[in-house]
Structure formats: C-alpha cells, structure tokens
Scaffold this motif. Sequence first.
Motif, mmCIF file in Angstrom:
data_model
loop_
_atom_site.group_PDB
_atom_site.id
_atom_site.type_symbol
_atom_site.label_atom_id
_atom_site.label_comp_id
_atom_site.label_asym_id
_atom_site.label_seq_id
_atom_site.Cartn_x
_atom_site.Cartn_y
_atom_site.Cartn_z
ATOM 1 N N GLY A 14 0.809 -1.225 0.000
ATOM 2 C CA GLY A 14 0.000 0.000 0.000
ATOM 3 C C GLY A 14 0.837 1.267 0.000
ATOM 4 O O GLY A 14 2.072 1.222 0.085
ATOM 5 N N THR A 15 0.159 2.395 -0.079
ATOM 6 C CA THR A 15 0.823 3.700 -0.161
ATOM 7 C C THR A 15 1.803 3.930 0.983
ATOM 8 O O THR A 15 2.862 4.533 0.801
ATOM 9 C CB THR A 15 -0.244 4.820 -0.178
ATOM 10 O OG1 THR A 15 -0.999 4.690 -1.378
ATOM 11 C CG2 THR A 15 0.374 6.203 -0.129
ATOM 12 N N MET A 18 5.049 2.783 -0.126
ATOM 13 C CA MET A 18 5.441 3.079 -1.511
ATOM 14 C C MET A 18 6.540 4.140 -1.584
ATOM 15 O O MET A 18 6.552 5.094 -0.812
ATOM 16 C CB MET A 18 4.222 3.516 -2.325
ATOM 17 C CG MET A 18 3.220 2.382 -2.516
ATOM 18 S SD MET A 18 2.025 2.719 -3.816
ATOM 19 C CE MET A 18 0.814 1.435 -3.501
ATOM 20 N N VAL A 61 2.063 -5.358 -1.901
ATOM 21 C CA VAL A 61 1.259 -5.109 -3.105
ATOM 22 C C VAL A 61 0.363 -3.890 -2.905
ATOM 23 O O VAL A 61 0.106 -3.476 -1.776
ATOM 24 C CB VAL A 61 0.358 -6.333 -3.425
ATOM 25 C CG1 VAL A 61 1.200 -7.543 -3.799
ATOM 26 C CG2 VAL A 61 -0.576 -6.677 -2.265
ATOM 27 N N ALA A 62 -0.117 -3.323 -4.018
ATOM 28 C CA ALA A 62 -1.202 -2.343 -3.937
ATOM 29 C C ALA A 62 -2.441 -3.116 -3.472
ATOM 30 O O ALA A 62 -2.633 -4.286 -3.856
ATOM 31 C CB ALA A 62 -1.442 -1.722 -5.304
ATOM 32 N N SER A 63 -3.276 -2.472 -2.660
ATOM 33 C CA SER A 63 -4.265 -3.262 -1.918
ATOM 34 C C SER A 63 -5.375 -3.845 -2.779
ATOM 35 O O SER A 63 -6.095 -4.738 -2.338
ATOM 36 C CB SER A 63 -4.843 -2.447 -0.764
ATOM 37 O OG SER A 63 -5.676 -1.422 -1.219
ATOM 38 N N GLY A 91 -2.703 -0.987 1.924
ATOM 39 C CA GLY A 91 -3.263 0.089 1.126
ATOM 40 C C GLY A 91 -4.661 0.454 1.599
ATOM 41 O O GLY A 91 -5.390 -0.380 2.131
ATOM 42 N N THR A 92 -4.997 1.712 1.378
ATOM 43 C CA THR A 92 -6.288 2.195 1.883
ATOM 44 C C THR A 92 -7.458 1.827 0.974
ATOM 45 O O THR A 92 -8.600 1.862 1.395
ATOM 46 C CB THR A 92 -6.260 3.724 2.047
ATOM 47 O OG1 THR A 92 -5.952 4.312 0.781
ATOM 48 C CG2 THR A 92 -5.241 4.149 3.084
ATOM 49 N N ASP A 93 -7.166 1.476 -0.293
ATOM 50 C CA ASP A 93 -8.266 1.223 -1.234
ATOM 51 C C ASP A 93 -9.199 0.115 -0.756
ATOM 52 O O ASP A 93 -10.405 0.167 -0.981
ATOM 53 C CB ASP A 93 -7.714 0.852 -2.625
ATOM 54 C CG ASP A 93 -7.068 2.041 -3.321
ATOM 55 O OD1 ASP A 93 -7.192 3.169 -2.798
ATOM 56 O OD2 ASP A 93 -6.445 1.836 -4.373
ATOM 57 N N ALA A 117 -1.916 4.657 4.704
ATOM 58 C CA ALA A 117 -1.581 6.069 4.496
ATOM 59 C C ALA A 117 -2.288 6.584 3.253
ATOM 60 O O ALA A 117 -2.436 5.852 2.273
ATOM 61 C CB ALA A 117 -0.074 6.245 4.334
ATOM 62 N N LYS A 163 -13.836 4.410 3.090
ATOM 63 C CA LYS A 163 -12.932 5.388 2.481
ATOM 64 C C LYS A 163 -13.802 6.329 1.672
ATOM 65 O O LYS A 163 -14.484 5.903 0.736
ATOM 66 C CB LYS A 163 -11.900 4.686 1.589
ATOM 67 C CG LYS A 163 -10.898 5.649 0.972
ATOM 68 C CD LYS A 163 -9.812 4.923 0.199
ATOM 69 C CE LYS A 163 -8.871 5.931 -0.450
ATOM 70 N NZ LYS A 163 -7.765 5.298 -1.171
#
Length: 335
Positions: A14-15, A18, A61-63, A91-93, A117, A163
């Motif tokens: 996640g961010t 990153m 990974v990206a979420s 990640g927040t997604d 984040a 979110k």
Amino acid sequence: MNDLPLIDVYALGGTIAMTPDQSLAGQVDAVSPSLTADDLVKSIPQLEKIARIRAETLSNVASANLDFSIIKKLCDTAAKSDADAIVVTQGTDTLEETSFLAKLIYSGDKPIIFTGAMRAPNQLSSDGAANLYTAVLTATKVQSVNVFVVMDNQIHDPVFVEKTHTWALDAFRSEYGSDGYISEDRIFWQKPPSELSDGILEMFHEIDAVAPVVCISISLGDNGAILDLVEDRYHGLVVDAYGAGHVSEQWAEKLNNIARRLPVIIASQTSNGRVLEATYGYKGAEIDLFSNGMISAGNLNAKKARILLSLLVAKKTADVKKSFTHIMDRLITVK
Ligand code: DAS
C-alpha cells in the motif's frame, strides 16, 4: 523497557510502503510498493518508547491485489502470535473490506489494528508514520479482542468505516462517527465497538475459501444485460441499488428470476442509513424486491455485504437470508 507491550507489525504493502519507482518512465515521482515492515518500523524511532516491535512483511502489493487467502493467512498468523496485539499496514483502497473480513474470520484473542496512508512517504504531509505510530499506540492500550481501523487519529469499527475521499488525510469516516480518537498519546473512547456474540464469533474460523459473489451497481438507463451472466458464473449477487433499495422495473424482473436460484442482497449506493423495508411499494422498490426473496443488506454497504454473503455461501449455509440478517443485525447493534 522490557515491560513494554509486544506488538507484531505485519506489512501488506500500500501507499504507506510506496516509494518513487524509477522504472515508471516519465513519471518521476510515481510510487509503487517497496518498503518492508522493518523499514516502516525503523523509520519511526518514537515507537521504541511505547512498544517492543516485531516486524514481518506478509506481502508488498497495492491493496487491490489483496484477496481472501492473504487476509486468511494474516489472521492465522495473528492467531498463533504470542504478541500482545497485532498491527497491519496495507493500502487504503481495500482497507474497509479487509478489516471487515478479518473481523469475521479472525480466531485469535488479541486485538488487530489496521492502518495505512493516504500519502506516500515521499509526499509532503505524508501520514504513514503518524498513522503507524497511533495504530501501535492503540494496539498497546486497547482491551477488547476486536478489529479496528486507525487512520488520522480516529479509531473506527470495520463494520461502519468507509474510504470517502481520493486523497484527503481524513478520508476514513464512519456513519455514526468513530469509536474513539487519540489525542496526546491518550485514547478517548466515544462508544463501545460492535462485538460478535458467541456462535457468530466462531462461525467462520475454519473457513478456507470464499464463494464467488458479484457486486453490481445500477445506473441510469442500464438495461441490466450484465445480470444475464450472473447465474452461470456466481453463487450470489449483491445489488448496489439506488437510495432506499430501489432498481428499475427491467432490473426487478431479472433479479426476481435470479433470486429464485441464488441469494440476492439489496444494498444502497448511498452507503448511509439502513435499506428501507416498508416504505415504497412500486415495482423495483424494496417491498417488491423483498417479497420476491431478496435480502436486505441492512446497514452494511455493498462491499461489506458481499464479503458476508461470500462467507455464508462458502459455508453452504442452509438459510442464507436468516443468517445474513442475524449477523448483520448483531454487527450493527452496538452494545
Ligand atoms: N490507494 C493506495 C493506498 O492508499 C494504494 C493501495 O490501496 O494499495 O494505499
């Protein structure tokens, strides 16, 4: 120093993890996952004063790439841990979904605190360090065996948190406000978290896969052709319906057919307020849909309703409507 609580920090990516990625040609500051759990913890020296930390990277990974198996592995690892509490960075997604899934399947007896984040470490006003610090702080203090989301100094219940913004630091909001907040390293509780009662609590502990359930959103003038594919490919459907739980007549006809064979949940695109049950009487409105066997998502948004449905179907639950409604009501009734 050794009296400090022992906290396991599991990183998923996640961010928050990153950094600028040179391989992304032309996008000088574009970021992708790279930092490990160890990197994240070491970047915050203040953590040493509040906890002993073990850091482990479970994925990077990206979420949007997270899935049931990663969250199951996370929950199993947490359940076996001898730490006092667990903190998860991701990640927040998908944070509102993964934390809700964890709340339903986690069998351990220590709290799990999810955080992430909205802005990467290289960005001005990056929030990752503050969020990880407050998540660890919450983990050292929280008593209840429960799952929470800590973002922007607010402590949220995964049942309600969403979110709500693409980049704002206070993107995470709960319909009835957060459960508590952190101020000057102290936690102030505003209400008790929702807790799963015996029976429900253990229901999904042994589950090792989810059933394929799709979530489809209605929009103006859509003829619902996509619904024709559902029965062949999925074991359940969540409709992200208009307002109080409404679809067009064309959709209502298709949904009536599907609901004879598959569980169909009606959620609201508004994400706020309970889906109505007894107000609108026209074809495609809630009374019509529920009298044709569809199930109300109640206060759960479509994404969370999909998670609960996919667990119930995977368990081959005999009366999905009764179980879904019972669990949803228990989840949203705050003691
Ligand atoms: N939206 C990014 C984040 O906030 C990416 C992701 O969800 O992984 O972490």
